[in-house]
Design a protein around this motif. Structure first.
Motif, PDB file in Angstrom:
ATOM      1  N   LEU A  55       0.864  -1.415   0.078  1.00 16.10           N
ATOM      2  CA  LEU A  55      -0.090   0.141   0.111  1.00 16.10           C
ATOM      3  C   LEU A  55       0.961   1.205   0.019  1.00 16.10           C
ATOM      4  O   LEU A  55       1.786   1.143   0.694  1.00 16.10           O
ATOM      5  CB  LEU A  55      -0.983   0.012   1.276  1.00 16.10           C
ATOM      6  CG  LEU A  55      -2.057  -0.946   1.437  1.00 16.10           C
ATOM      7  CD1 LEU A  55      -2.889  -0.654   2.383  1.00 16.10           C
ATOM      8  CD2 LEU A  55      -3.075  -0.501   0.282  1.00 16.10           C
ATOM      9  N   VAL A  56       0.484   2.197  -0.781  1.00 14.44           N
ATOM     10  CA  VAL A  56       1.131   3.461  -0.808  1.00 14.44           C
ATOM     11  C   VAL A  56       0.450   4.423  -0.178  1.00 14.44           C
ATOM     12  O   VAL A  56      -0.851   4.748  -0.547  1.00 14.44           O
ATOM     13  CB  VAL A  56       1.525   3.775  -2.332  1.00 14.44           C
ATOM     14  CG1 VAL A  56       2.363   5.095  -2.341  1.00 14.44           C
ATOM     15  CG2 VAL A  56       2.747   2.718  -2.761  1.00 14.44           C
ATOM     16  N   GLU A  57       0.905   5.241   0.605  1.00 11.60           N
ATOM     17  CA  GLU A  57       0.253   6.396   1.255  1.00 11.60           C
ATOM     18  C   GLU A  57       0.456   7.505   0.234  1.00 11.60           C
ATOM     19  O   GLU A  57       1.678   8.115   0.028  1.00 11.60           O
ATOM     20  CB  GLU A  57       0.919   6.839   2.555  1.00 11.60           C
ATOM     21  CG  GLU A  57       0.192   7.920   3.369  1.00 11.60           C
ATOM     22  CD  GLU A  57       1.082   8.145   4.625  1.00 11.60           C
ATOM     23  OE1 GLU A  57       1.422   9.284   4.998  1.00 11.60           O
ATOM     24  OE2 GLU A  57       0.825   7.344   5.568  1.00 11.60           O
ATOM     25  N   MET A  58      -0.479   7.983  -0.374  1.00 12.32           N
ATOM     26  CA  MET A  58      -0.544   9.046  -1.366  1.00 12.32           C
ATOM     27  C   MET A  58      -1.427  10.412  -0.751  1.00 12.32           C
ATOM     28  O   MET A  58      -2.445  10.219  -0.393  1.00 12.32           O
ATOM     29  CB  MET A  58      -1.254   8.851  -2.572  1.00 12.32           C
ATOM     30  CG  MET A  58      -1.153   9.845  -3.684  1.00 12.32           C
ATOM     31  SD  MET A  58      -2.295   9.323  -5.182  1.00 12.32           S
ATOM     32  CE  MET A  58      -0.992   8.226  -5.893  1.00 12.32           C
ATOM     33  N   ARG A 163      -9.817   7.351  -6.659  1.00 10.23           N
ATOM     34  CA  ARG A 163      -8.984   6.285  -6.293  1.00 10.23           C
ATOM     35  C   ARG A 163      -8.185   5.586  -7.434  1.00 10.23           C
ATOM     36  O   ARG A 163      -7.259   4.994  -7.554  1.00 10.23           O
ATOM     37  CB  ARG A 163      -9.718   5.185  -5.295  1.00 10.23           C
ATOM     38  CG  ARG A 163      -9.759   5.583  -4.042  1.00 10.23           C
ATOM     39  CD  ARG A 163     -10.284   4.716  -3.005  1.00 10.23           C
ATOM     40  NE  ARG A 163     -10.404   5.157  -1.757  1.00 10.23           N
ATOM     41  CZ  ARG A 163      -9.423   5.355  -0.952  1.00 10.23           C
ATOM     42  NH1 ARG A 163      -8.204   4.868  -1.284  1.00 10.23           N
ATOM     43  NH2 ARG A 163      -9.590   5.711   0.475  1.00 10.23           N
ATOM     44  N   HIS A 164      -9.125   5.637  -8.479  1.00 13.64           N
ATOM     45  CA  HIS A 164      -8.630   4.996  -9.669  1.00 13.64           C
ATOM     46  C   HIS A 164      -7.642   5.851 -10.464  1.00 13.64           C
ATOM     47  O   HIS A 164      -6.459   5.526 -10.901  1.00 13.64           O
ATOM     48  CB  HIS A 164      -9.956   5.004 -10.913  1.00 13.64           C
ATOM     49  CG  HIS A 164      -9.358   4.682 -12.237  1.00 13.64           C
ATOM     50  ND1 HIS A 164      -9.712   3.333 -12.783  1.00 13.64           N
ATOM     51  CD2 HIS A 164      -8.829   5.277 -13.321  1.00 13.64           C
ATOM     52  CE1 HIS A 164      -9.101   3.279 -13.909  1.00 13.64           C
ATOM     53  NE2 HIS A 164      -8.572   4.486 -14.310  1.00 13.64           N
ATOM     54  N   LEU A 165      -7.903   7.370 -10.188  1.00 12.31           N
ATOM     55  CA  LEU A 165      -7.018   8.285 -10.400  1.00 12.31           C
ATOM     56  C   LEU A 165      -5.405   7.906  -9.861  1.00 12.31           C
ATOM     57  O   LEU A 165      -4.131   7.868 -10.415  1.00 12.31           O
ATOM     58  CB  LEU A 165      -7.037   9.680 -10.673  1.00 12.31           C
ATOM     59  CG  LEU A 165      -6.141  10.825 -11.169  1.00 12.31           C
ATOM     60  CD1 LEU A 165      -5.728  10.420 -12.796  1.00 12.31           C
ATOM     61  CD2 LEU A 165      -6.787  11.957 -11.332  1.00 12.31           C
ATOM     62  N   GLY A 166      -5.597   7.858  -8.485  1.00  9.69           N
ATOM     63  CA  GLY A 166      -4.518   7.437  -7.805  1.00  9.69           C
ATOM     64  C   GLY A 166      -3.670   6.450  -8.154  1.00  9.69           C
ATOM     65  O   GLY A 166      -2.525   6.426  -8.192  1.00  9.69           O
ATOM     66  N   ARG A 167      -4.360   5.322  -8.537  1.00 11.32           N
ATOM     67  CA  ARG A 167      -3.533   4.125  -8.931  1.00 11.32           C
ATOM     68  C   ARG A 167      -2.844   4.248 -10.026  1.00 11.32           C
ATOM     69  O   ARG A 167      -1.802   3.913 -10.383  1.00 11.32           O
ATOM     70  CB  ARG A 167      -4.668   2.953  -9.164  1.00 11.32           C
ATOM     71  CG  ARG A 167      -4.780   2.298  -7.746  1.00 11.32           C
ATOM     72  CD  ARG A 167      -5.800   0.729  -7.953  1.00 11.32           C
ATOM     73  NE  ARG A 167      -6.893   1.010  -8.800  1.00 11.32           N
ATOM     74  CZ  ARG A 167      -8.256   1.541  -8.173  1.00 11.32           C
ATOM     75  NH1 ARG A 167      -8.494   1.804  -6.811  1.00 11.32           N
ATOM     76  NH2 ARG A 167      -9.333   1.623  -9.111  1.00 11.32           N
TER      77      ARG A 167
END
Length: 176
Positions: A55-58, A163-167
């Motif tokens: 998991l990445v903390e963005m 969340r899609h954009l974050g991925r």
């Protein structure tokens, strides 16, 4: 656990719901009152984004840009350094769909590697949405952009969109 920060700009005409999408995502709130954004408003939200087995903390730095024409000349300076953008249109206003191409050109001219998605907002207005759905889908398909039918009022697809954009931003940042 890794931590990253990404600049994401919300682009679209006035009144399409950019501020409402940010408010829904960051604070879980919706307000019927229309408050025009002057210049830019920056909000921040930390999200956990899956990347491979980790998991990445963005931290998403959300730049809500004014949609009025008097700010067109300033848009390029706000777009510098953007990793991603959400192109927002109003499903009940055809001109807002037609103008998405100009916002995408502005983005790619300043930040050519930025990832973008389309938010067809106010999808709760079902009777008006049906008229524009093929036009919105044609724009997203022709530019190879993911499309989300969102409703800031109801919260529909808002979390999914961000969340899609974050991925997508993490995939872009991953070394080949």
């Amino acid at each position: 656990m890794n931590a990253v920060s990404k600049k994401v700009c919300l682009l679209g005409d006035f009144g399409v719901g950019k501020t409402s999408l940010v408010r829904r995502f960051v604070h879980g709130l919706f307000d019927d009152r229309y408050l025009s954004t002057v210049g830019v408003k920056v909000s921040r939200k930390m999200v956990m984004v899956p990347q491979l087995a980790d998991l990445v903390e963005m931290t998403m730095m959300l730049w809500d840009l004014a949609g009025s024409e008097e700010f067109d000349h300033m848009r390029a300076s706000y777009l510098r350094g953007a990793a991603g953008a959400i192109l927002v249109c109003d499903v009940a206003r055809p001109a807002t769909v037609d103008n998405l191409g100009a916002y995408l050109r502005d983005l790619t001219s300043v930040s050519p590697r930025a990832r973008a998605v389309v938010a067809a907002n106010k999808s709760d207005l079902l009777d008006q949405r049906q008229l524009l759905t093929p036009r919105i889908e044609a724009f997203a398909t022709s530019h190879h952009l993911p499309l989300f039918f969102t409703s800031a009022r109801q919260g529909t697809e808002v979390e999914t969109l961000f969340r899609h954009l974050g991925r997508a931003l993490l995939v872009e940042a991953t070394p080949a």
